[in-house]
Design a protein around this motif. Sequence first.
Motif, PDB file in Angstrom:
ATOM      1  N   GLY A  10       0.619   2.790  -7.053  1.00 46.58           N
ATOM      2  CA  GLY A  10       1.939   2.733  -6.428  1.00 46.58           C
ATOM      3  C   GLY A  10       1.867   2.329  -4.973  1.00 46.58           C
ATOM      4  N   THR A  11       0.883   2.865  -4.256  1.00 40.97           N
ATOM      5  CA  THR A  11       0.714   2.495  -2.849  1.00 40.97           C
ATOM      6  C   THR A  11       0.332   1.024  -2.723  1.00 40.97           C
ATOM      7  N   LEU A  12      -0.569   0.570  -3.592  1.00 41.33           N
ATOM      8  CA  LEU A  12      -0.948  -0.848  -3.581  1.00 41.33           C
ATOM      9  C   LEU A  12       0.249  -1.734  -3.907  1.00 41.33           C
ATOM     10  N   LEU A  13       1.072  -1.302  -4.851  1.00 44.35           N
ATOM     11  CA  LEU A  13       2.258  -2.069  -5.228  1.00 44.35           C
ATOM     12  C   LEU A  13       3.185  -2.262  -4.033  1.00 44.35           C
ATOM     13  N   VAL A  14       3.466  -1.194  -3.312  1.00 40.21           N
ATOM     14  CA  VAL A  14       4.347  -1.275  -2.146  1.00 40.21           C
ATOM     15  C   VAL A  14       3.734  -2.171  -1.078  1.00 40.21           C
TER      16      VAL A  14
END
Length: 209
Positions: A10-14
């Motif tokens: 999720g952090t990588l996605l953002v």
Amino acid sequence: MLHHRPARRGTLLVFVFNTGVPSFTYLLFLHLQSAIGYSALAAALTSAPFAAAAIVGSRAAPALTRRHGPMVLTVASLVLAGMCLALAPLVGSAAGRQVALPVLAVGGAAFGAFTASVFTLVLAMVHGPAAGSVSGLLPTAQQLGGSVGVTAAGLAYYAPAADADTAFRHAMLYQVAAFTITALISLRLRDWKESTPAQGRSSHRGKVR
């Protein structure tokens, strides 16, 4: 938090998504004003459909998220990639820039839907002590992605090119890559989301036995 796979994804996605969004608006304004000669007001009016449609997309995001889950993120990312691909040849002519207005509106709606959904979807997948850390890290990833993206997009735009239109196409290809990678990462979130209920039911049955 770093051991929690959905938190990492999720952090990588953002982060990856935001390497594309601020840099897109930066590139569009830069090209319209420095290469085509638009005034600041004219450039703002050209980009207005993107901003206006973003409001519509954000309003629709809760209902879309409840119905489709992380697939909203995948579709929105692909729509943004398509918008950038379509804009590359359109911005080079006056007639094309008129056609670009509805294209920008579609991309703006996708941007609004993604932005209004992503934090909710990511945090819904994170449980326990990691949730608090992730809620603080996501805005950091957002800001860092924006900084990296503007730098990378600027390098793509100012790379050697035959003319300004070619330079803009190079920059749009960078945007397409950023949003396509975002779509691929969001697919992994969807896979994890769908596997969780089945795992939970299996665990529950084991406890009952």
